[in-house]
Design an enzyme around this catalytic site. Structure first.
Site, mmCIF file in Angstrom:
data_model
loop_
_atom_site.group_PDB
_atom_site.id
_atom_site.type_symbol
_atom_site.label_atom_id
_atom_site.label_comp_id
_atom_site.label_asym_id
_atom_site.label_seq_id
_atom_site.Cartn_x
_atom_site.Cartn_y
_atom_site.Cartn_z
ATOM 1 N N SER A 199 2.980 -8.389 8.612
ATOM 2 C CA SER A 199 2.327 -7.524 7.632
ATOM 3 C C SER A 199 3.443 -6.659 7.083
ATOM 4 C CB SER A 199 1.243 -6.659 8.295
ATOM 5 O OG SER A 199 0.697 -5.757 7.354
ATOM 6 N N SER A 206 7.644 -4.395 9.348
ATOM 7 C CA SER A 206 9.068 -4.750 9.375
ATOM 8 C C SER A 206 9.947 -3.562 9.744
ATOM 9 C CB SER A 206 9.505 -5.392 8.056
ATOM 10 O OG SER A 206 9.309 -4.538 6.958
ATOM 11 N N GLY A 207 9.465 -2.355 9.553
ATOM 12 C CA GLY A 207 10.115 -1.173 10.115
ATOM 13 C C GLY A 207 11.573 -0.933 9.770
ATOM 14 N N GLY A 208 12.025 -1.377 8.598
ATOM 15 C CA GLY A 208 13.405 -1.096 8.213
ATOM 16 C C GLY A 208 14.377 -2.220 8.538
ATOM 17 N N ARG A 213 8.456 -3.545 3.173
ATOM 18 C CA ARG A 213 9.839 -3.635 2.716
ATOM 19 C C ARG A 213 10.412 -5.045 2.850
ATOM 20 N NH1 ARG A 213 11.719 1.289 6.318
ATOM 21 N NH2 ARG A 213 9.730 0.789 7.300
ATOM 22 N N ARG A 226 11.097 4.098 -3.954
ATOM 23 C CA ARG A 226 11.495 2.708 -4.227
ATOM 24 C C ARG A 226 11.935 2.554 -5.687
ATOM 25 N NH1 ARG A 226 8.233 0.436 0.270
ATOM 26 N NH2 ARG A 226 8.945 1.990 1.743
ATOM 27 N N ASP A 276 0.815 -1.219 0.000
ATOM 28 C CA ASP A 276 0.000 0.000 0.000
ATOM 29 C C ASP A 276 0.844 1.262 0.000
ATOM 30 O OD1 ASP A 276 0.813 -0.869 2.611
ATOM 31 O OD2 ASP A 276 -0.453 0.675 3.482
ATOM 32 N N GLU A 290 -2.575 0.438 13.715
ATOM 33 C CA GLU A 290 -1.106 0.474 13.611
ATOM 34 C C GLU A 290 -0.500 1.671 14.340
ATOM 35 O OE1 GLU A 290 0.415 0.400 9.589
ATOM 36 O OE2 GLU A 290 2.494 0.510 10.247
ATOM 37 N N LYS A 328 -1.191 -4.036 14.353
ATOM 38 C CA LYS A 328 0.063 -4.015 13.575
ATOM 39 C C LYS A 328 1.075 -3.155 14.318
ATOM 40 C CE LYS A 328 1.847 -2.920 8.972
ATOM 41 N NZ LYS A 328 1.593 -3.140 7.555
HETATM 42 P P1 13P Z 1 7.218 -2.046 6.468
HETATM 43 O O1 13P Z 1 7.072 -3.528 6.666
HETATM 44 O O2 13P Z 1 7.988 -1.667 5.250
HETATM 45 O O3 13P Z 1 7.661 -1.337 7.709
HETATM 46 O O4 13P Z 1 5.784 -1.475 6.156
HETATM 47 C C1 13P Z 1 4.646 -2.036 6.584
HETATM 48 C C2 13P Z 1 3.581 -1.027 6.627
HETATM 49 O O5 13P Z 1 2.519 -1.228 6.112
HETATM 50 C C3 13P Z 1 3.861 0.211 7.356
HETATM 51 O O6 13P Z 1 2.716 0.947 7.496
#
Ligand code: 13P
Length: 378
Positions: A316, A287-289, A319, A43, A34, A203, A245
Site C-alpha cells: 500500500s 513504503s516508509g521512505g 511514495r 511533493r 491520500d 496502520e 498496514k
Molecule cells: P508511504 O508508502 O509513502 O510510506 O505512504 C503510505 C501511506 O499511506 C502512509 O500512511
C-alpha cells in the site's frame, strides 16, 4: 471477560470480508494517493508546481487513468477527502473512474497526529470517526453528525478506509502508554468502520527515524502488533474484514549497518507470524521512505521467504509508487504519458513482488532515490 456484542450480521461480515479479499487478490495491492493538501504541497514543491486544487486534480487524474495494463496490479486506491469529490475531465467522479477499473475506493479518515501528553514527544492520531465513537458512548446510541459522515463516505463510493497512527523508536520509546493509546484509537476506528460497511485498514506505523538496528525494530514491531491485535479483539473487530498496514522491519535510517533484503524479510515475516492472526486476509506494507526499487525488492523477498505466510503480503505504497511518476510529470501537460509510464512500471514491479516474482531492474526516474522524510507526516 469482555461481552461479545454481536453488532455485525452474517451479511455484513460477508460484505466486509469480500471487500478485503478483493483488495489483496493475487498480484494486487494498494495505490496510496491520500496525501493531505499539506503533504502534496511538499511533493509539488520538489517539482516546482503550484499546489492548487486544479493541479492536484490533474495529477491524480493521471494516476487514476493510466493504461488498463495495470488493472490487474491494483486492488484499491486510497483517496483524500477532496479527491473523492473531484471529477475527471470525462465528467465522472474519481470514485466512478476507479470503480470502473475494478479497483476498490478507499478514504483516509484520520486527521493527522497530535502530541500525546505525558510522553517524550510521542503522538496519537485524531479524526472524525473516533470523535463519533465518543458521541455514541456519551449519548448512549445517539448518532452524531460525524458518525453520519463515515456512512456518507460509503454512500459516496468508499468501501475501505485508512487511519494512520505513528510510533517512534528511541531509547525510551515506544512507551507502553503510546502503544496502548494508539492501538485503542485504531481499534475504535476499526469497529466504527465495520458497522458502516467499510473495511478498516489499521496502520500502526513505526517510523524509520533513528540509528537502531534491525533487532530493535523487530522487537518494537512485535510489541506494537501484539497490542494491536489485543485491542482489536477487545473491540470485537471482525478480523476477516480488516487489512493491516504495517512498517517493514528495517534498521533505523541512520543505522550504519546495511541489512540485506533477505534479512529484512526474515525479521519482518517473523514479527508478523508471532503477532498477526491468520484470520487477517492481507498485510499491505507502507513504503516508509524506502526508495521505489528497495520497496519492491524487500516485498519480493518477503514473498520468497521460506517461512509460511497465512495472509496475502502486498503493498500500500504512496511514495514508492509515485516518486518517479511525479518527477516525470513535473507539473507539465506534455509529460502526461511519461508520468503514467513510470506509474505503470512501479505497479508492475510491485504486483510481481507481491507474488515473489520480481527480478529487479524496473528502476525509473527516481526509483533508486531514498524517499526518507524525517518525522514523516502524511
Ligand atoms: P508511504 O508508502 O509513502 O510510506 O505512504 C503510505 C501511506 O499511506 C502512509 O500512511
Amino acid at each position: 471477560m469482555p461481552h461479545a456484542y454481536p453488532f455485525l450480521s452474517p451479511e455484513q461480515k460477508k460484505e466486509l470480508s469480500d471487500i478485503a479479499k478483493k483488495i489483496v487478490a493475487p498480484g494486487k495491492g494498494i495505490l496510496a494517493a491520500d496525501e493531505s493538501t499539506g503533504s502534496v504541497a511538499k511533493r509539488f514543491q520538489s517539482i516546482n508546481t503550484e499546489n492548487t486544487e486544479e493541479n492536484r486534480r490533474l495529477y491524480r487524474q493521471l494516476l487514476f487513468t493510466a493504461d488498463k495494463e495495470i488493472d490487474h496490479c491494483i486492488g484499491g486506491v486510497i483517496l483524500f477527502h477532496e479527491t473523492l469529490y473531484q471529477k475527471a475531465d470525462s465528467g465522472k467522479t474519481f470514485a466512478q473512474v476507479i470503480k470502473g477499473r475494478g479497483w476498490v475506493v478507499g478514504i483516509k479518515v484520520d486527521k493527522g497526529v497530535v502530541p500525546l501528553a505525558g510522553t517524550n514527544g510521542e503522538t496519537t492520531t485524531q479524526g472524525d470517526v473516533t470523535d463519533a465513537v465518543v458521541v455514541v458512548v456519551v449519548y448512549q446510541g445517539l448518532d452524531g453528525f460525524k458518525m453520519k459522515r463515515c456512512f456518507q463516505y460509503k454512500k459516496d463510493g468508499a468501501d475501505f478506509a485508512k487511519w494512520r497512527c505513528v510510533l517512534k523508536i528511541t531509547p525510551t520509546t515506544p512507551s507502553s502508554l503510546a502503544i496502548k493509546e494508539n492501538c485503542n484509537v485504531l481499534a475504535r476506528y476499526a469497529s466504527i468502520c465495520q458497522m458502516r460497511g467499510i473495511v478498516p485498514i489499521v496502520e500502526p506505523e513505526i517510523l524509520p527515524d533513528g540509528d537502531h538496528n534491525l533487532k530493535r525494530c523487530q522487537y518494537a514491531t512485535e510489541k506494537v502488533l501484539a497490542a494491536m491485535y489485543k485491542a482489536l479483539s477487545e473491540h470485537h473487530v471482525y478480523l476477516e474484514g480488516t487489512l493491516l498496514k504495517p512498517n517493514m522491519v528495517t534498521a533505523g535510517h541512520s543505522c550504519s549497518h546495511k541489512y540485506t533484503s533477505q534479512e529484512i524479510a526474515m525479521a519482518t515475516v517473523t514479527a508478523l507470524r508471532r503477532t498477526v492472526p491468520p484470520a487477517v486476509p492481507g498485510i499491505t506494507f507502507l513504503s516508509g521512505g524506502q526508495s521505489e526499487e528497495e520497496a519492491s525488492i524487500n516485498l519480493n523477498s518477503m514473498n520468497q521467504c521460506p517461512l509460511h505466510r497465512p495472509w496475502a503480503v502486498s503493498f500500500s505504497y504512496g511514495r514508492a509508487l509515485q516518486a518517479s511518476a511525479l518527477k516525470a510529470w513535473g507539473g507539465k501537460k506534455e509529460n502526461a504519458k511519461a508520468c503514467q509510464a513510470e506509474l505503470i512500471k512501479r505497479a508492475h514491479a510491485n504486483s510481481k513482488a507481491s507474488i515473489g516474482k520480481y527480478e529487479g531492474g524496473g528502476a525509473g526516474a527516481a526509483a533508486g532515490e531514498s524517499l526518507f522524510v524525517e518525522n514523516h507526516a502524511y
